[in-house]
Design a protein around this motif. Sequence first.
Motif, PDB file in Angstrom:
ATOM      1  N   TYR A  68     100.602  68.315  43.471  1.00 42.56           N
ATOM      2  CA  TYR A  68     101.506  67.983  44.578  1.00 42.56           C
ATOM      3  C   TYR A  68     101.689  66.464  44.662  1.00 42.56           C
ATOM      4  N   ASP A  69     102.911  66.017  44.434  1.00 39.58           N
ATOM      5  CA  ASP A  69     103.181  64.586  44.304  1.00 39.58           C
ATOM      6  C   ASP A  69     104.218  64.094  45.296  1.00 39.58           C
ATOM      7  N   CYS A  70     103.852  64.088  46.563  1.00 39.68           N
ATOM      8  CA  CYS A  70     104.707  63.430  47.551  1.00 39.68           C
ATOM      9  C   CYS A  70     104.753  61.931  47.268  1.00 39.68           C
ATOM     10  N   PHE A  71     103.629  61.395  46.796  1.00 43.95           N
ATOM     11  CA  PHE A  71     103.521  59.985  46.419  1.00 43.95           C
ATOM     12  C   PHE A  71     102.608  59.901  45.194  1.00 43.95           C
ATOM     13  N   TYR A  89     109.470  49.857  37.194  1.00 43.29           N
ATOM     14  CA  TYR A  89     108.604  50.301  38.285  1.00 43.29           C
ATOM     15  C   TYR A  89     107.995  49.100  38.997  1.00 43.29           C
ATOM     16  N   LEU A  90     107.460  48.166  38.226  1.00 44.73           N
ATOM     17  CA  LEU A  90     106.730  47.037  38.811  1.00 44.73           C
ATOM     18  C   LEU A  90     107.647  46.059  39.552  1.00 44.73           C
ATOM     19  N   SER A  91     108.959  46.080  39.233  1.00 43.29           N
ATOM     20  CA  SER A  91     109.856  45.164  39.937  1.00 43.29           C
ATOM     21  C   SER A  91     110.686  45.880  41.003  1.00 43.29           C
ATOM     22  N   ALA A  92     110.352  47.137  41.297  1.00 37.25           N
ATOM     23  CA  ALA A  92     111.137  47.904  42.276  1.00 37.25           C
ATOM     24  C   ALA A  92     110.874  47.412  43.694  1.00 37.25           C
ATOM     25  N   ARG A  93     111.830  47.715  44.548  1.00 36.33           N
ATOM     26  CA  ARG A  93     111.761  47.360  45.973  1.00 36.33           C
ATOM     27  C   ARG A  93     110.545  48.037  46.622  1.00 36.33           C
ATOM     28  N   GLN A 119     107.779  66.313  42.010  1.00 35.84           N
ATOM     29  CA  GLN A 119     108.609  65.946  43.169  1.00 35.84           C
ATOM     30  C   GLN A 119     109.097  64.507  43.072  1.00 35.84           C
ATOM     31  N   LEU A 120     108.404  63.717  42.251  1.00 46.90           N
ATOM     32  CA  LEU A 120     108.810  62.323  42.064  1.00 46.90           C
ATOM     33  C   LEU A 120     110.100  62.218  41.258  1.00 46.90           C
ATOM     34  N   VAL A 173     106.367  50.593  51.602  1.00 46.71           N
ATOM     35  CA  VAL A 173     105.199  50.119  52.344  1.00 46.71           C
ATOM     36  C   VAL A 173     104.181  49.703  51.283  1.00 46.71           C
ATOM     37  N   ASP A 174     104.008  48.414  51.115  1.00 46.96           N
ATOM     38  CA  ASP A 174     103.136  47.852  50.096  1.00 46.96           C
ATOM     39  C   ASP A 174     101.729  48.439  50.260  1.00 46.96           C
ATOM     40  N   PRO A 175     101.080  48.948  49.216  1.00 43.16           N
ATOM     41  CA  PRO A 175     101.426  48.801  47.801  1.00 43.16           C
ATOM     42  C   PRO A 175     102.416  49.820  47.216  1.00 43.16           C
ATOM     43  N   LEU A 176     103.069  50.626  48.016  1.00 46.15           N
ATOM     44  CA  LEU A 176     103.966  51.636  47.447  1.00 46.15           C
ATOM     45  C   LEU A 176     105.411  51.136  47.388  1.00 46.15           C
ATOM     46  N   CYS A 177     106.054  51.386  46.255  1.00 37.68           N
ATOM     47  CA  CYS A 177     107.457  50.998  46.080  1.00 37.68           C
ATOM     48  C   CYS A 177     108.321  52.259  46.009  1.00 37.68           C
ATOM     49  N   LEU A 178     109.597  52.047  45.798  1.00 42.38           N
ATOM     50  CA  LEU A 178     110.567  53.146  45.735  1.00 42.38           C
ATOM     51  C   LEU A 178     110.112  54.271  44.807  1.00 42.38           C
TER      52      LEU A 178
END
Lengths: 138, 390
Positions: free
Chosen positions: B288-291, B198-202, B333-334, B205-210
């Motif tokens: 609800y987990d869109c993000f 998780y921490l090394s993922a692309r 949803q994740l 939009v920082d701070p959010l990764c894949l």
Amino acid sequence: MSDYNKPLPPPSVESEPFWDGCKRHELLVPRCDRCAHHWFPPAATCPECWSTDWTWARVSGKGKIYSFGVYHRAYHKGFAEELPYALVVVELDEGPRLTTNVVGCKPEELSCDMPVEVVFDDVTEDRTLYKFTPANDG
Amino acid sequence: MSTNLSGKYAIVGVGQSPLGKVPELGPIGLFAVAAKNAIEDAGLKKEDVDGLITRGPDDVYCHHQKVGEALGLNVTFSTSTANGGASQTMAVAMACMAIEAGVCNTVVVGYGRDTWSRTHRTAEAKQAVASRPRTYSEFGSEFGQFGAPVNYAVAARRHMERFGTTKAQLGAIAVAFRNHARKNPHAFMQKPLTLEEYLSARLIVDPLCLYDCSVFIDGAGAVVVTTAERARDLRQPPAYVRGFGFGNRLSGWYADDNMITTGAKEAGEAAYKMAGIGPRDVDTAQIYDCFTHMVLLQLEDYGFCAKGEGGPFVASGALEADGVLPTNTSGGQLSEGHIEGMLQVLEGARQVRREHTADRQVKDCNIALVTGHGGNTVCQSALILGREAG
Ligand SMILES: [Zn+2]
């Protein structure tokens, strides 16, 4: 012909005076004649008191960063060469918040509550964008 | 004067379509399969259905007229809601209100979408993804504001700077839901996910990764809502609707502190009051987990920890199967797949029905909280399901 390749959505009926102000390098936001509330984006009534009497007020252009996100993925080809770039939410001293870019500063130098001030970028002959830059204290 | 509807209505059937890559079906077809399965699960027939509530507003979604045409339904009450991801939990509540008002008795509620196929079915579809966005809006697009992730990235950044929330804490959410998904054979994401990965993922939009973003799939879910009285004669144990509530901070995500404390606070307070319970009584949450960050915010707003303490709460392992609040136990949803919260309504009902195998079933599950969030970030809705009517 301009080779500017980023989107420039056409002004709406309600926002045209705002963009005309930008062209003159003036930052204008609606201010209520009744309760003195400032708001953004432009709308026909004061969201505080619903007064329809209001004026385009020229504001200081000073504010601080509320928050920001840094794009590492291009959703539009015009921004591909800018990566990574920050989308910044600036809170003006008068209250309203605007989404914008901060220039003269790298994304990693940004922080919440950082003081900023408006600058204008004449991106084409017809359009000028409001942007912000770290405030010069003193 | 208000009437308390707590325990008067129930979800009596749940159904889903195949999930994942289902290129042979569009959203209406997916919905039809889910609706048929839900009706059969309840032990009811098409003729019993006199209400239909789906998610609108346009042909990308499951407009009730198109769904009704495909299912050959004539009903007394039907509509489509337009609260984005808050629509699905709200539609269950609306079904209860419609039955209470006497306009119908048995309501099918659901949603379907073909998001994977829509973006992969043809060369044109793939191209449309590559060249998106296709619409621009002023005060955003000029500055490179595109897509949904930025709204949550901005919120996460503010939360991090104000409360010291960390990336690793957001990662604990993604990892917990992946662990749940790996026990659900229908979940889209089956590969293990470690915090290190998780921490090394692309970054998106920082701070959010894949791994902070939900996964797009094809699929549909539907439930059947009717009276508690009728529910007792049907095939399945009822999932009683014990409470619901809403909070729509329409002034905007970027106004006031709405991205720190969301309308979930009002939605939760109303739902708990109606059910006569508090957050401590909740056995499982389907959030609800869109993000990932939206999960963290809602855990705070629904009262599972104080505002600002969501980071340490999720990092404690609270959301895992053996945690204090097993959350998104089908993978969410994740990891299970993004059907705008509809699959989470199904999972809440299944948990209070206690129908899962032991590895997935929350022990002694009596109360499930199911939440919805959407409508361009400003709409929240909450649903409390119970094994008992009261
Ligand atoms: Zn006013």
